[in-house]
Scaffold this motif. Structure first.
Motif, PDB file in Angstrom:
ATOM      1  N   LEU A  99     -91.703  -6.757  80.944  1.00 14.73           N
ATOM      2  CA  LEU A  99     -92.420  -5.869  81.859  1.00 14.73           C
ATOM      3  C   LEU A  99     -91.553  -5.700  83.090  1.00 14.73           C
ATOM      4  N   ARG A 100     -91.326  -4.453  83.495  1.00 16.25           N
ATOM      5  CA  ARG A 100     -90.433  -4.176  84.620  1.00 16.25           C
ATOM      6  C   ARG A 100     -91.197  -3.449  85.720  1.00 16.25           C
ATOM      7  N   VAL A 101     -90.926  -3.841  86.970  1.00 19.15           N
ATOM      8  CA  VAL A 101     -91.586  -3.253  88.126  1.00 19.15           C
ATOM      9  C   VAL A 101     -90.537  -3.012  89.213  1.00 19.15           C
ATOM     10  N   PRO A 102     -90.478  -1.827  89.799  1.00 22.62           N
ATOM     11  CA  PRO A 102     -89.575  -1.625  90.948  1.00 22.62           C
ATOM     12  C   PRO A 102     -89.962  -2.569  92.083  1.00 22.62           C
ATOM     13  N   VAL A 103     -88.980  -3.170  92.692  1.00 21.44           N
ATOM     14  CA  VAL A 103     -89.241  -4.121  93.765  1.00 21.44           C
ATOM     15  C   VAL A 103     -90.028  -3.478  94.898  1.00 21.44           C
ATOM     16  N   ASP A 104     -89.720  -2.220  95.198  1.00 17.47           N
ATOM     17  CA  ASP A 104     -90.406  -1.584  96.325  1.00 17.47           C
ATOM     18  C   ASP A 104     -91.846  -1.181  95.999  1.00 17.47           C
ATOM     19  N   SER A 105     -92.273  -1.379  94.737  1.00 17.53           N
ATOM     20  CA  SER A 105     -93.665  -1.103  94.368  1.00 17.53           C
ATOM     21  C   SER A 105     -94.538  -2.351  94.415  1.00 17.53           C
ATOM     22  N   LEU A 106     -93.897  -3.494  94.634  1.00 21.21           N
ATOM     23  CA  LEU A 106     -94.637  -4.756  94.577  1.00 21.21           C
ATOM     24  C   LEU A 106     -95.425  -5.000  95.862  1.00 21.21           C
ATOM     25  N   PRO A 107     -96.700  -5.383  95.735  1.00 19.75           N
ATOM     26  CA  PRO A 107     -97.421  -5.888  96.907  1.00 19.75           C
ATOM     27  C   PRO A 107     -96.924  -7.294  97.238  1.00 19.75           C
ATOM     28  N   VAL A 108     -97.435  -7.854  98.306  1.00 13.78           N
ATOM     29  CA  VAL A 108     -96.995  -9.192  98.714  1.00 13.78           C
ATOM     30  C   VAL A 108     -97.270 -10.221  97.625  1.00 13.78           C
ATOM     31  N   LEU A 109     -98.382 -10.065  96.906  1.00  6.52           N
ATOM     32  CA  LEU A 109     -98.752 -11.001  95.848  1.00  6.52           C
ATOM     33  C   LEU A 109     -99.163 -10.216  94.611  1.00  6.52           C
ATOM     34  N   SER A 110     -98.582 -10.571  93.457  1.00  2.28           N
ATOM     35  CA  SER A 110     -98.962  -9.969  92.181  1.00  2.28           C
ATOM     36  C   SER A 110     -99.077 -11.069  91.139  1.00  2.28           C
ATOM     37  N   ARG A 111    -100.007 -10.889  90.205  1.00  2.00           N
ATOM     38  CA  ARG A 111    -100.170 -11.825  89.092  1.00  2.00           C
ATOM     39  C   ARG A 111    -100.124 -11.054  87.789  1.00  2.00           C
ATOM     40  N   VAL A 112     -99.275 -11.521  86.877  1.00  2.00           N
ATOM     41  CA  VAL A 112     -99.145 -10.897  85.565  1.00  2.00           C
ATOM     42  C   VAL A 112     -99.571 -11.910  84.516  1.00  2.00           C
ATOM     43  N   HIS A 113    -100.371 -11.461  83.553  1.00  6.30           N
ATOM     44  CA  HIS A 113    -100.857 -12.315  82.476  1.00  6.30           C
ATOM     45  C   HIS A 113    -100.352 -11.771  81.148  1.00  6.30           C
ATOM     46  N   ALA A 114    -100.190 -12.650  80.172  1.00  6.89           N
ATOM     47  CA  ALA A 114     -99.751 -12.205  78.849  1.00  6.89           C
ATOM     48  C   ALA A 114    -100.426 -13.045  77.781  1.00  6.89           C
ATOM     49  N   VAL A 115    -100.686 -12.415  76.651  1.00 10.03           N
ATOM     50  CA  VAL A 115    -101.261 -13.080  75.481  1.00 10.03           C
ATOM     51  C   VAL A 115    -100.400 -12.717  74.280  1.00 10.03           C
ATOM     52  N   ALA A 116    -100.074 -13.721  73.468  1.00 11.06           N
ATOM     53  CA  ALA A 116     -99.384 -13.481  72.198  1.00 11.06           C
ATOM     54  C   ALA A 116    -100.437 -13.321  71.113  1.00 11.06           C
ATOM     55  N   VAL A 117    -100.284 -12.301  70.285  1.00 15.48           N
ATOM     56  CA  VAL A 117    -101.324 -11.972  69.304  1.00 15.48           C
ATOM     57  C   VAL A 117    -100.727 -11.937  67.904  1.00 15.48           C
ATOM     58  N   ALA A 118    -101.282 -12.737  67.021  1.00 16.74           N
ATOM     59  CA  ALA A 118    -100.932 -12.714  65.601  1.00 16.74           C
ATOM     60  C   ALA A 118    -102.245 -12.815  64.831  1.00 16.74           C
ATOM     61  N   GLU A 119    -102.356 -13.800  63.918  1.00 12.80           N
ATOM     62  CA  GLU A 119    -103.631 -13.991  63.228  1.00 12.80           C
ATOM     63  C   GLU A 119    -104.737 -14.329  64.218  1.00 12.80           C
ATOM     64  N   ARG A 120    -104.345 -14.999  65.292  1.00 15.69           N
ATOM     65  CA  ARG A 120    -105.247 -15.325  66.382  1.00 15.69           C
ATOM     66  C   ARG A 120    -104.512 -15.077  67.690  1.00 15.69           C
ATOM     67  N   PRO A 121    -105.227 -14.887  68.785  1.00 15.23           N
ATOM     68  CA  PRO A 121    -104.539 -14.752  70.077  1.00 15.23           C
ATOM     69  C   PRO A 121    -104.199 -16.121  70.651  1.00 15.23           C
ATOM     70  N   SER A 122    -103.146 -16.156  71.437  1.00 21.59           N
ATOM     71  CA  SER A 122    -102.837 -17.362  72.199  1.00 21.59           C
ATOM     72  C   SER A 122    -103.768 -17.457  73.398  1.00 21.59           C
ATOM     73  N   ILE A 123    -103.708 -18.574  74.090  1.00 24.91           N
ATOM     74  CA  ILE A 123    -104.269 -18.569  75.433  1.00 24.91           C
ATOM     75  C   ILE A 123    -103.293 -17.804  76.322  1.00 24.91           C
ATOM     76  N   ALA A 124    -103.781 -17.306  77.423  1.00 28.20           N
ATOM     77  CA  ALA A 124    -102.941 -16.494  78.304  1.00 28.20           C
ATOM     78  C   ALA A 124    -102.028 -17.376  79.146  1.00 28.20           C
ATOM     79  N   ASP A 125    -100.857 -16.853  79.433  1.00 28.83           N
ATOM     80  CA  ASP A 125     -99.985 -17.459  80.436  1.00 28.83           C
ATOM     81  C   ASP A 125     -99.955 -16.522  81.639  1.00 28.83           C
ATOM     82  N   THR A 126     -99.628 -17.094  82.797  1.00 29.23           N
ATOM     83  CA  THR A 126     -99.673 -16.341  84.057  1.00 29.23           C
ATOM     84  C   THR A 126     -98.390 -16.565  84.843  1.00 29.23           C
ATOM     85  N   LEU A 127     -97.907 -15.514  85.439  1.00 32.12           N
ATOM     86  CA  LEU A 127     -96.777 -15.601  86.362  1.00 32.12           C
ATOM     87  C   LEU A 127     -97.175 -14.919  87.662  1.00 32.12           C
TER      88      LEU A 127
END
Length: 691
Positions: free
Chosen positions: A216-244
């Motif tokens: 996932l790519r974001v221009p630096v000048d578009s970022l607010p002071v704080l951002s949180r990105v979550h992701a889930v891996a999906v196959a036969e079942r979904p993973s739990i989410a990770d956060t950055l």
């Protein structure tokens, strides 16, 4: 801020509770469903806390009107991953008299151990229950006539892959921030795909985000002071989410020179090296003295001598019981133990000794004698919603509750009714409890963590970590459940290794079962960063030496210290206390066993390889002894020498050879253990440096 928090992830048919954070008990809150997948008939209730029950796959968006504005929360529902299964027991499998017994309550993780929720009738000589379960191994308890005398257990395995896993990492490339998702399939599972999700609390706009495969790519000048990105891996079942978390530190939006990344779900670094010692508080002073905070403080030199660095105290709040889990005042200490000031003095003394303190946080229930419950049952209006209510027909206590409903509770714990987290007053109450104790201690061991809603634990985590990022959260989830790692807990009970150690100790499984048990964490979907607490006993379990064969305690304890994770020593384990909650043996304890524990603590502190995350099986040939009672494995870190550990689960010496080149000097006992024909002699455990 009353925003309900991060996006939530679930399966179709699995309910998600949605609630305002940091609530004002008297404030006005109203939910509505802004969007839902086509063909969904989902509706939200009218209360300030609602339960979304997704009926089709897709994304649901809920809005909360709160005193501080309108907030949005996204819920992603994945396809049903459960399959039909059946628990059953026959009369011949039950050790007890079943004459005239016609029904049983069936409880287990699938219904959160709620008695009376699933009752089954006798069919000939069998009792059975059909359920929907995800893939994996599952247990259930049949409590006949709603009691545990007699009872039986049943197991069922649902075929299928476990959960995949995903990890997020960030970097800056020129004028872009790049978030990379590394997904791993479940054992024997398909390669997963990755879904990214933004956080509804942040000002990061989806139009500014570009997806490029697993990046996932974001221009630096578009970022607010704080951002949180979550992701889930999906196959036969979904993973739990990770956060950055992405932090932009700059004086103006036009200057974006400093971008930092944080992984908020990761445990604090210190827990990876921790050795936890648990005290069952009221028995620690011994058989003659009453235990008080002052008496524990006088015994801190003993804890220092053991070398432990983390102390878990069973509950210290006001309670009419010796175990302390029936609490009557969540804000004050028990009078028999001492004042709150004396508790703070004990904590200060422990900190001076370099020992962190874990407070036993009990917020799933209170004692039936708590004034709040008494007011609740007596019909005082402001306490009406404080406790769970279940239909009278599900009640298993035999108590005449004088009404159409009964208090909710787990197992047969009628004396500790569950509080109701659908009540804003309860959520405010328990947040105040957290705020009251967190500044005094270094972490919480959270009792019956599986009974408290996920959303509330996510709020607690952000709350305590905002003040102290090193604050530790340890969950009691039995059996362990991976969902409680998703931005909730740092350290997890390892029930799989616990049961494996018991089976090895009773001769019901080969010693190699220990290494098989470690794979369970990967199948369940725990990420590599998760830390698991390894233990042989605690206040809820019988003593290992009492239940298992002679000569198996020492190798079992050695396993908890030489496998990855944080070892737990339950008070008296190292002194030979035979009773589960018996008085500490000071004058007549097992000195040799105590020295053995001291040596293990010191060795783990000295050898970085024993605190590293990885473990490799080592093939060993038993030339003198029993093959099935011996297991060997290698531990190595990135910047440490490798060591080979050999455990022998008998009271007889074994001679073994391993398929590694090793130095025959045992690092634990500081002795040479070389035997004939290039073998090594193992009494209970040896730790050898690999050449």
């Amino acid at each position: 801020m009353h925003h309900p928090g991060p996006p939530r992830f679930t399966d179709v048919g699995e309910s998600v509770e949605l609630a305002p954070r940091d609530p004002d008990s008297d404030g006005h809150y109203r939910w509505r469903l802004r969007s839902a997948p086509d063909d969904s008939d989902v509706e939200l209730g009218d209360g300030p806390v609602v339960h979304l029950d997704p009926d089709v796959e897709g994304t649901y968006t809920a809005e909360l009107d709160a005193p501080d504005g309108t907030h949005t929360q996204t819920v992603r529902a994945f396809p049903v991953s459960r399959r039909s299964a059946r628990f059953s027991v026959s009369a011949e499998e039950v050790d007890g008299d079943l004459d005239g017994v016609e029904s049983a309550s069936v409880i287990g993780p699938f219904n959160d151990f709620v008695m009376g929720k699933h009752r089954v009738e006798r069919d000939g000589d069998e009792w059975g229950l059909d359920v929907e379960l995800p893939s994996g191994d599952h247990d259930a308890i049949f409590a006949f006539e709603d009691g545990f005398d007699p009872y039986a257990t049943a197991e069922v395995t649902v075929e299928g892959a476990g959960r995949p896993r995903v990890r997020l990492d960030g970097r800056r490339e020129a004028e872009e921030v790049v978030i990379t998702a590394t997904a791993k399939p479940a054992p024997a599972g398909d390669d997963p795909e990755v879904e990214f999700h933004l956080d509804d609390r942040d000002a990061l706009d989806e139009s500014d985000v570009r997806l490029d495969g697993d990046e996932l790519r974001v221009p630096v000048d578009s970022l607010p002071v704080l951002s949180r990105v979550h992701a889930v891996a999906v196959a036969e079942r979904p993973s739990i989410a990770d956060t950055l978390t992405i932090h932009v530190e700059s004086e103006s939006r036009d200057v974006r020179d400093d971008v930092a990344f944080d992984r908020p779900a990761d445990p604090p670094e210190w827990v990876r090296d921790a050795t936890v010692y648990q005290i069952f508080v009221r028995e620690f002073a011994g058989e003659k003295l009453e235990t008080t905070f002052a008496e524990i403080e006088r015994r801190v030199p003993y804890l220092e001598s053991l070398g432990i660095d983390t102390l878990w105290l069973t509950p210290v709040c006001a309670s009419p019981t010796r175990h302390g889990y029936h609490i009557t005042d969540l804000f004050d200490t028990a009078s028999d133990l001492g004042t709150r000031e004396e508790f703070e003095s004990l904590v200060e003394r422990l900190h001076e000794a370099g020992i962190k303190v874990l407070f036993d946080l009990v917020i799933n229930h209170t004692a039936r004698d708590h004034p709040a419950f008494q007011m609740h049952r007596a019909g005082v209006p402001e306490y009406e919603g404080h406790y769970e209510r279940i239909p009278r027909g599900q009640d298993t206590t035999g108590v005449d509750w004088a009404g159409d409903d009964s208090p909710g509770h787990y197992f047969n714990w009628a004396g500790i009714p569950n509080v109701d987290y659908d009540s804003l007053a309860v959520r405010r109450w328990m947040l105040d409890v957290v705020d009251s104790w967190a500044p005094l201690v270094d972490g919480f061991r959270c009792d019956v963590a599986w009974g408290v809603p996920h959303g509330f634990w996510k709020e607690v985590r952000e709350r305590v970590k905002a003040e102290d990022s090193d604050f530790l959260l340890l969950d009691e989830t039995v059996p362990r459940r991976v969902g409680f790692h998703e931005n909730e807990f740092d350290l997890h009970y390892d029930t799989d290794l616990y049961y494996a150690l018991r089976d090895v100790g009773t001769g019901d499984a080969p010693a190699s079962e220990l290494l098989d048990a470690l794979v369970d964490a990967e199948r369940l979907g725990f990420p590599d960063e998760a830390v698991h607490m390894r233990y042989v006993e605690n206040h809820d379990e019988d003593r290992y030496a009492t239940e298992c064969d002679e000569g198996t305690l020492r190798p079992a304890v050695a396993a908890t210290f030489t496998l990855p994770g944080a070892p737990l020593v339950y008070y008296g384990q190292e002194r030979g206390v035979p009773e589960q909650r018996g008085p500490m043996r000071w004058h007549d304890g097992d000195a040799g066993l105590t020295t053995f524990h001291r040596d293990l603590v010191a060795l783990r502190d000295d050898l970085p390889a024993l605190r590293a995350p990885g473990v490799d099986r080592v093939v060993c040939d038993v030339t003198d002894g029993e093959d099935e009672t011996v297991v060997a494995y290698e531990r190595a870190g990135e910047e440490s020498d490798a060591v080979v550990v050999v455990l022998n689960f008998t009271d007889s010496t074994a001679t073994v050879t391993v398929d590694r080149s090793v130095d025959t000097h045992d690092l634990l006992t500081d002795t040479d253990v070389s035997g004939h024909d290039d073998g090594v002699v193992v009494d209970d455990v040896v730790v050898l440096r690999a050449n």
